[in-house]
Design an enzyme around this catalytic site. Structure first.
Site, PDB file in Angstrom:
ATOM      1  N   CYS A  59      80.297 -66.115   7.755  1.00 41.67           N
ATOM      2  CA  CYS A  59      80.094 -67.507   8.191  1.00 41.67           C
ATOM      3  C   CYS A  59      81.177 -67.919   9.186  1.00 41.67           C
ATOM      4  O   CYS A  59      82.246 -67.325   9.254  1.00 41.67           O
ATOM      5  CB  CYS A  59      80.184 -68.444   6.993  1.00 41.67           C
ATOM      6  SG  CYS A  59      79.038 -68.047   5.685  1.00 41.67           S
ATOM      7  N   ARG A  99      79.869 -63.439  15.275  1.00 44.70           N
ATOM      8  CA  ARG A  99      80.097 -63.045  13.874  1.00 44.70           C
ATOM      9  C   ARG A  99      78.785 -62.795  13.141  1.00 44.70           C
ATOM     10  O   ARG A  99      78.780 -62.268  12.028  1.00 44.70           O
ATOM     11  CB  ARG A  99      80.890 -64.136  13.156  1.00 44.70           C
ATOM     12  CG  ARG A  99      82.282 -64.386  13.704  1.00 44.70           C
ATOM     13  CD  ARG A  99      82.809 -65.761  13.296  1.00 44.70           C
ATOM     14  NE  ARG A  99      83.139 -65.816  11.894  1.00 44.70           N
ATOM     15  CZ  ARG A  99      84.371 -65.586  11.413  1.00 44.70           C
ATOM     16  NH1 ARG A  99      85.341 -65.270  12.238  1.00 44.70           N
ATOM     17  NH2 ARG A  99      84.631 -65.663  10.128  1.00 44.70           N
ATOM     18  N   TRP A 121      76.207 -67.029   7.159  1.00 40.89           N
ATOM     19  CA  TRP A 121      75.779 -65.651   6.915  1.00 40.89           C
ATOM     20  C   TRP A 121      75.468 -65.623   5.422  1.00 40.89           C
ATOM     21  O   TRP A 121      76.383 -65.620   4.584  1.00 40.89           O
ATOM     22  CB  TRP A 121      76.920 -64.690   7.280  1.00 40.89           C
ATOM     23  CG  TRP A 121      76.652 -63.266   6.941  1.00 40.89           C
ATOM     24  CD1 TRP A 121      77.008 -62.611   5.796  1.00 40.89           C
ATOM     25  CD2 TRP A 121      75.967 -62.298   7.728  1.00 40.89           C
ATOM     26  NE1 TRP A 121      76.596 -61.312   5.825  1.00 40.89           N
ATOM     27  CE2 TRP A 121      75.957 -61.076   7.001  1.00 40.89           C
ATOM     28  CE3 TRP A 121      75.357 -62.320   8.973  1.00 40.89           C
ATOM     29  CZ2 TRP A 121      75.360 -59.918   7.479  1.00 40.89           C
ATOM     30  CZ3 TRP A 121      74.770 -61.166   9.456  1.00 40.89           C
ATOM     31  CH2 TRP A 121      74.763 -59.991   8.719  1.00 40.89           C
ATOM     32  N   ASN A 153      83.068 -70.850   3.905  1.00 40.33           N
ATOM     33  CA  ASN A 153      82.922 -69.432   4.214  1.00 40.33           C
ATOM     34  C   ASN A 153      83.573 -68.682   3.066  1.00 40.33           C
ATOM     35  O   ASN A 153      84.733 -68.886   2.761  1.00 40.33           O
ATOM     36  CB  ASN A 153      83.639 -69.099   5.539  1.00 40.33           C
ATOM     37  CG  ASN A 153      83.568 -67.603   5.852  1.00 40.33           C
ATOM     38  OD1 ASN A 153      82.745 -66.889   5.271  1.00 40.33           O
ATOM     39  ND2 ASN A 153      84.430 -67.139   6.735  1.00 40.33           N
ATOM     40  N   GLY A 154      82.793 -67.856   2.365  1.00 42.78           N
ATOM     41  CA  GLY A 154      83.371 -67.099   1.244  1.00 42.78           C
ATOM     42  C   GLY A 154      82.372 -67.003   0.108  1.00 42.78           C
ATOM     43  O   GLY A 154      81.194 -67.316   0.255  1.00 42.78           O
ATOM     44  N   GLU A 182      77.843 -37.141   8.582  1.00 44.30           N
ATOM     45  CA  GLU A 182      78.133 -38.491   9.109  1.00 44.30           C
ATOM     46  C   GLU A 182      79.146 -38.414  10.245  1.00 44.30           C
ATOM     47  O   GLU A 182      78.985 -39.087  11.261  1.00 44.30           O
ATOM     48  CB  GLU A 182      78.644 -39.382   7.970  1.00 44.30           C
ATOM     49  CG  GLU A 182      79.167 -40.738   8.393  1.00 44.30           C
ATOM     50  CD  GLU A 182      78.132 -41.606   9.127  1.00 44.30           C
ATOM     51  OE1 GLU A 182      76.937 -41.284   9.114  1.00 44.30           O
ATOM     52  OE2 GLU A 182      78.556 -42.607   9.736  1.00 44.30           O
ATOM     53  N   LYS A 239      78.511 -39.761  14.073  1.00 43.02           N
ATOM     54  CA  LYS A 239      79.421 -40.697  14.756  1.00 43.02           C
ATOM     55  C   LYS A 239      79.786 -40.150  16.133  1.00 43.02           C
ATOM     56  O   LYS A 239      79.747 -40.853  17.132  1.00 43.02           O
ATOM     57  CB  LYS A 239      80.688 -40.925  13.921  1.00 43.02           C
ATOM     58  CG  LYS A 239      80.491 -41.731  12.671  1.00 43.02           C
ATOM     59  CD  LYS A 239      80.391 -43.206  12.921  1.00 43.02           C
ATOM     60  CE  LYS A 239      79.062 -43.876  12.914  1.00 43.02           C
ATOM     61  NZ  LYS A 239      78.012 -43.614  12.018  1.00 43.02           N
ATOM     62  N   GLU A 289      76.694 -40.115  18.615  1.00 43.37           N
ATOM     63  CA  GLU A 289      76.079 -41.365  19.080  1.00 43.37           C
ATOM     64  C   GLU A 289      77.005 -42.188  19.971  1.00 43.37           C
ATOM     65  O   GLU A 289      76.528 -43.033  20.719  1.00 43.37           O
ATOM     66  CB  GLU A 289      75.575 -42.200  17.908  1.00 43.37           C
ATOM     67  CG  GLU A 289      76.616 -42.721  16.957  1.00 43.37           C
ATOM     68  CD  GLU A 289      75.970 -43.585  15.866  1.00 43.37           C
ATOM     69  OE1 GLU A 289      74.973 -44.272  16.136  1.00 43.37           O
ATOM     70  OE2 GLU A 289      76.471 -43.558  14.738  1.00 43.37           O
ATOM     71  N   HIS A 318      74.996 -18.150   7.562  1.00 38.99           N
ATOM     72  CA  HIS A 318      73.536 -17.991   7.743  1.00 38.99           C
ATOM     73  C   HIS A 318      73.114 -18.341   9.163  1.00 38.99           C
ATOM     74  O   HIS A 318      72.026 -18.851   9.387  1.00 38.99           O
ATOM     75  CB  HIS A 318      72.820 -18.861   6.703  1.00 38.99           C
ATOM     76  CG  HIS A 318      73.210 -18.516   5.315  1.00 38.99           C
ATOM     77  ND1 HIS A 318      72.701 -17.445   4.608  1.00 38.99           N
ATOM     78  CD2 HIS A 318      74.162 -19.070   4.502  1.00 38.99           C
ATOM     79  CE1 HIS A 318      73.274 -17.362   3.419  1.00 38.99           C
ATOM     80  NE2 HIS A 318      74.165 -18.347   3.327  1.00 38.99           N
ATOM     81  N   LYS A 345      71.057 -51.437  17.385  1.00 39.36           N
ATOM     82  CA  LYS A 345      71.745 -51.605  16.098  1.00 39.36           C
ATOM     83  C   LYS A 345      70.731 -51.519  14.954  1.00 39.36           C
ATOM     84  O   LYS A 345      71.037 -51.048  13.878  1.00 39.36           O
ATOM     85  CB  LYS A 345      72.483 -52.942  16.054  1.00 39.36           C
ATOM     86  CG  LYS A 345      73.273 -53.177  14.776  1.00 39.36           C
ATOM     87  CD  LYS A 345      74.315 -52.104  14.537  1.00 39.36           C
ATOM     88  CE  LYS A 345      74.978 -52.227  13.202  1.00 39.36           C
ATOM     89  NZ  LYS A 345      75.802 -51.040  12.857  1.00 39.36           N
TER      90      LYS A 345
HETATM   91  C1  AGP Z   1      74.472 -45.223  12.433  1.00 39.03           C
HETATM   92  O1  AGP Z   1      75.749 -45.227  13.049  1.00 39.03           O
HETATM   93  C2  AGP Z   1      73.364 -45.519  13.388  1.00 39.03           C
HETATM   94  N1  AGP Z   1      73.579 -46.756  14.051  1.00 39.03           N
HETATM   95  C3  AGP Z   1      71.973 -45.365  12.769  1.00 39.03           C
HETATM   96  O2  AGP Z   1      71.851 -44.032  12.318  1.00 39.03           O
HETATM   97  C4  AGP Z   1      71.679 -46.284  11.562  1.00 39.03           C
HETATM   98  O3  AGP Z   1      72.431 -45.877  10.445  1.00 39.03           O
HETATM   99  C5  AGP Z   1      70.181 -46.134  11.221  1.00 39.03           C
HETATM  100  O4  AGP Z   1      69.441 -46.608  12.330  1.00 39.03           O
HETATM  101  C6  AGP Z   1      69.769 -46.903   9.959  1.00 39.03           C
HETATM  102  O5  AGP Z   1      69.961 -48.264  10.163  1.00 39.03           O
HETATM  103  P1  AGP Z   1      69.885 -49.228   8.867  1.00 39.03           P
HETATM  104  O6  AGP Z   1      70.979 -48.826   7.952  1.00 39.03           O
HETATM  105  O7  AGP Z   1      70.065 -50.621   9.430  1.00 39.03           O
HETATM  106  O8  AGP Z   1      68.538 -49.033   8.237  1.00 39.03           O
END
Ligand code: AGP
Length: 620
Positions: free
Chosen positions: A2, A27, A75, A101-102, A493, A497, A500, A516, A615
């Site tokens: 928030c 935010r 939020w 906010n909280g 993961e 990172k 991407e 393998h 996103k």
């Molecule tokens: C992760 O860094 C990416 N931005 C992407 O893999 C993301 O995790 C994926 O699109 C899933 O998104 P969500 O968690 O909002 O469902």
């Protein structure tokens, strides 16, 4: 999270408040509102779901007069994102208005007490409980607004940053904070209040950062201390001397909290966001976990023959970690599915299946479709999500919000670690209830969970060193990431990172898979990142590293502090503190987030908005 803005002074408050809300839009929020005391002493509250622009449109035909006001972007944490739950909230008599906010953890107990006194509530929010408590205190103890706020906050458990108005005192604005930030800006016979300095910086560079459990009174006439109309006390009425600081950051820097990118800010937020995520859930003093989504649906989990986890991307990696934890602690078979495959491959789904959907945004199209399919087959849907009221939690039977605030960087970081914590809490609760996890194991892991934010802080302390050696790897066209057990998903993961945000190809593999096929790729040109904490199959990982070194591979290893074996053979070492094996991903992923970030920055990539990525993937 928030956003709060307040103003009291010589100018019309409304334009300053609205502009301040726009400054806080970065935010993330789902509704907005404003409260103003006009020249006639009327307290006007206007609210709208959605964007600040929608609030402005709503206010066009309204009385927005007055030189004192508060405004808020919400939020959602308690209660759906809608107009009723939006802030500001009136008190029962509509004499007071508050923004917050909280999270107030004990709001239910406080609400019950107020209802016994005849108070009624319009919203589902914890915030409305607080403003009613202040009014109840003021009326029953015959005290002024500031004292009522102090007394009310003494009863509150949780985090808050609040601003509150009393229409019978239009020359006074009261604010307070604990756990959520609050800044006062000092102008010429005017004062500004905000969650951070972004709404303030264009009016003044003189600010006071309010500290935890402090209450500030801003008044344009009457009492005035040496700082002209400001006085600060603790909630226990101990007078504090305001410490005025000069703002040195630009607006853009302020939005990122002084970090160059949102992603780095969010990586460094993780100690706090995990604390927020565990707040009210992990109780180290009582050796307990209270996860309402589990408590309310115990039987579904205890009778589950199988748990299916469905997610995408980083959330899928969190699901893979959950598979290890749930099978180890709860001994329930787990399948982890890519949502895009699960929704189309005609899976067998039974009524006694539990389906866990993991999604930061709560809007990923494939994950939404996957749980709609599972729901149509009668499965119980439990979602782990970061956005209250998003599509996925709305169609789920229950769930757990991660409460890490909006994640702005496209590359998910703080949401991932919060997902892992939520899933670990769930696995521990199921295991404890089923008796497949001993009391001693449960208590040991709960206590260690409480240590994780501080341990992450220690890993973040290596940021500069990681930045330094990241520069030597920007030449690479390919990386391999290796891990075993709980750290195999961490390897995946870390690879994601890097891919991407730096556009360097990287693959995550179980370390034993090298033989393998992938070991054919080893060369000096392809760095190998090995996640090798001292737990589980550590000795096997050491052998894998030796095999890579024997073929002239360059190894970056993430190891446990004090490691003596790997440190002798790897080219670069990043140490993380010792912890429970099931919690190692929360520490080992941090260096991988930082490594990817620094390589991408050196390569001049757009770290926060990488090419081709969104996103939230709301389309197939
Ligand atoms: C992760 O860094 C990416 N931005 C992407 O893999 C993301 O995790 C994926 O699109 C899933 O998104 P969500 O968690 O909002 O469902």
């Amino acid at each position: 999270m928030c956003g709060i803005v307040g103003y009291i002074g010589k100018r019309k408050a409304y334009p300053i408040l609205i502009k301040g809300l726009h400054r806080l839009e970065y935010r993330g929020y789902d509704s907005a509102g404003v409260a103003l005391i006009n020249e006639q002493g009327q307290l006007n509250v206007y609210k709208a779901k959605g964007k600040v622009a929608e609030l402005e449109a709503f206010c066009e035909s309204k009385d927005t007069g007055g030189t004192i006001g508060i405004a808020h972007t919400r939020w959602a944490t308690h209660g759906e994102p809608n107009t009723v739950n939006a802030h500001p909230h009136y008190s029962e008599s509509e004499r007071l208005a508050i923004i917050h906010n909280g999270i107030i953890e004990n709001y239910a107990v406080l609400k019950a007490g107020l209802m016994e006194q005849g108070y009624t509530f319009k919203s589902d929010t914890d915030t409305e409980v607080l403003v009613q408590l202040v009014e109840y205190t003021q009326v029953n103890q015959h005290v002024d607004l500031k004292t009522a706020v102090q007394l009310a906050l003494q009863q509150v458990i949780g985090a808050y940053a609040i601003a509150i108005l009393d229409k019978t005192h239009p020359d006074t604005l009261i604010a307070a904070r604990k756990g959520s930030p609050l800044v006062v800006g000092i102008g010429e016979d005017e004062y500004f209040l905000a969650s951070d300095a972004t709404p303030i910086v264009e009016y003044t560079d003189q600010v006071i950062y309010i500290e935890d459990e402090e209450v500030v009174r801003l008044s344009t006439k009457g009492q005035s201390t040496k700082d002209k109309g400001i006085d600060i006390t603790t909630i226990n009425n101990v007078t504090k001397t305001p410490e005025i600081k000069r703002l040195e950051l630009s607006l853009s820097q302020l939005e990122k909290g002084g970090y160059p990118h949102f992603m780095l800010k969010e990586i460094f937020e993780q100690p706090r966001t995990l604390t927020d995520s565990m707040r009210g859930r992990v109780n180290v003093r009582q050796d307990n976990i209270a996860l309402s989504g589990f408590i309310d649906n115990k039987d579904r989990f205890l009778n589950a023959k199988r748990i299916i986890i469905t997610a995408c991307g980083t959330s899928w990696h969190a699901g893979l970690i959950a598979m290890y934890a749930i099978e180890e602690f709860a001994q329930i078979p787990v399948e982890v599915e890519y949502s895009s495959e699960f929704r189309y491959r005609k899976p067998v789904i039974n009524k006694d299946d539990v389906v866990i959907a993991i999604s930061q945004s709560g809007e990923t199209a494939d994950t939404l479709a996957a749980i709609q399919l599972a729901k149509s087959k009668g499965a119980f849907i439990f979602s782990i999500c970061n956005v209250v009221g998003a599509s996925i939690p709305r169609i789920s039977d229950s769930g757990c919000y991660t409460h890490v605030g909006p994640e702005i960087g496209v590359a998910s970081t703080k949401a991932f670690t919060a997902q892992v914590v939520a899933l670990t809490m769930l696995a521990l609760c199921i295991g404890k209830e089923k008796g497949t996890l001993t009391e001693e194991q449960f208590i040991r892991i709960v206590r260690e969970l409480g240590q994780i934010p501080d341990k992450i802080e220690r890993v973040l302390g290596q940021n500069k060193r990681i930045a330094d050696f990241a520069k030597t790897f920007t030449y690479a066209q390919n990386f391999i990431y290796l891990g075993r057990g709980y750290n195999y998903p961490v390897a995946m993961e870390g690879a994601l990172k890097l891919k991407e945000i730096s556009y360097i190809h990287a693959e995550g593999y179980p370390a034993a898979e090298m033989k393998h096929g992938p070991i054919a790729l080893i060369s000096q040109e392809m760095p190998v990142v090995v996640v090798a904490p001292h737990c589980g199959t550590y000795e096997k990982v050491v052998s894998n590293i030796q095999e890579i070194k024997a073929r002239k591979g360059r190894v970056i290893a993430v190891v446990t502090e004090g490691d003596e074996l790997v440190s002798k053979i790897a080219d670069y070492i990043i140490e993380v503190p010792q912890t429970e094996e099931c919690l190692t991903p929360l520490l080992t992923v941090i260096p991988l987030q930082l490594l990817a970030y620094h390589i991408a920055v050196v390569k001049g990539c757009d770290v926060d908005q990488p090419r081709n990525l969104a996103k939230s993937v709301t389309v197939e």
